[in-house]
Design a protein around this motif. Sequence first.
Motif, short mmCIF file in Angstrom:
data_model
loop_
_atom_site.label_atom_id
_atom_site.label_comp_id
_atom_site.label_asym_id
_atom_site.label_seq_id
_atom_site.Cartn_x
_atom_site.Cartn_y
_atom_site.Cartn_z
N GLY A 1 35.86 14.04 -26.74
CA GLY A 1 36.81 13.33 -25.94
C GLY A 1 37.58 14.34 -25.19
O GLY A 1 37.94 14.11 -23.99
N TYR A 2 38.40 15.14 -25.98
CA TYR A 2 39.20 16.31 -25.41
C TYR A 2 38.62 17.19 -24.34
O TYR A 2 39.02 17.27 -23.45
CB TYR A 2 39.90 17.18 -26.60
CG TYR A 2 40.56 16.30 -27.35
CD1 TYR A 2 41.55 15.06 -26.87
CD2 TYR A 2 41.00 16.73 -28.62
CE1 TYR A 2 42.36 14.55 -27.96
CE2 TYR A 2 41.99 16.13 -29.55
CZ TYR A 2 42.67 15.19 -28.97
OH TYR A 2 43.67 14.43 -29.88
N SER B 1 33.52 13.72 -32.17
CA SER B 1 33.88 12.84 -31.13
C SER B 1 35.04 13.15 -30.60
O SER B 1 35.19 12.94 -29.44
CB SER B 1 33.72 11.52 -32.04
OG SER B 1 33.98 10.43 -31.01
N THR B 2 36.04 13.39 -31.24
CA THR B 2 37.47 13.56 -30.76
C THR B 2 37.39 14.98 -29.67
O THR B 2 37.74 14.89 -28.74
CB THR B 2 38.42 13.72 -31.97
OG1 THR B 2 38.33 12.51 -32.62
CG2 THR B 2 39.87 13.84 -31.42
N VAL B 3 37.01 15.84 -30.44
CA VAL B 3 36.62 17.01 -29.85
C VAL B 3 35.88 16.94 -28.54
O VAL B 3 36.47 17.54 -27.38
CB VAL B 3 35.96 18.19 -30.49
CG1 VAL B 3 35.59 19.44 -29.80
CG2 VAL B 3 36.85 18.57 -31.67
N GLU C 1 38.23 15.07 -21.08
CA GLU C 1 39.46 14.97 -20.75
C GLU C 1 39.84 16.28 -20.18
O GLU C 1 40.28 16.41 -18.88
CB GLU C 1 40.59 14.62 -21.79
CG GLU C 1 41.01 13.20 -21.86
CD GLU C 1 41.68 12.94 -22.83
OE1 GLU C 1 43.40 13.40 -22.56
OE2 GLU C 1 41.86 12.41 -23.76
N LYS D 1 33.87 12.01 -36.57
CA LYS D 1 34.87 11.48 -35.94
C LYS D 1 35.71 12.84 -35.28
O LYS D 1 36.07 12.85 -34.15
CB LYS D 1 36.08 10.88 -36.78
CG LYS D 1 35.65 9.63 -37.30
CD LYS D 1 36.64 9.00 -38.32
CE LYS D 1 36.27 7.59 -38.65
NZ LYS D 1 37.17 6.98 -39.51
N LEU D 2 35.85 13.98 -35.95
CA LEU D 2 36.40 15.25 -35.42
C LEU D 2 35.50 15.83 -34.23
O LEU D 2 36.06 16.10 -33.15
CB LEU D 2 36.52 16.21 -36.27
CG LEU D 2 37.65 16.15 -37.43
CD1 LEU D 2 37.79 17.17 -38.38
CD2 LEU D 2 38.93 16.04 -36.67
#
Length: 137
Positions: free
Chosen positions: A110-111, A106-108, A114, A103-104
């Motif tokens: 995504g960031y 994937s979040t990283v 962005e 999850k981390l």
Amino acid sequence: KHQNTQQMLLTCHKDLEQSMQKYNEIVRNEEKSSQEAMLKISNLSNMVTGHEDTVKALNNALNEAKEALASERSKYAEAISYQKALSAQLVEKSAFIDTVKEKLQSTVQGYRREINDLSSQLQQREHALAEKNVFAE
């Protein structure tokens, strides 16, 4: 004739005394043998009692050893059960850590997307602004 009778009585008396002495000696020997036999029986009885006590002590020690072994087996079984439970918890926590890690990541990602998008938009704005400034001059 009286003297012969007296002589015979005297001989009979002596024979009787000798027989009585032999009888008394035999009785003393038998009593002595009986006492020795009784002493041997008593000693054997004491030895048997001593051996019985030894056997009882050995049985008690054996029973204590069996109880100690059973206790150690029980403790070992508990330790194995506890170790299995810890292993299961470790597997669960490892799976949880892997999930959090994914999850981390994937979040990283995504960031980063962005940031890249914002960076690209910023470059486009700067480029557009630079073009406006060129036309304005």
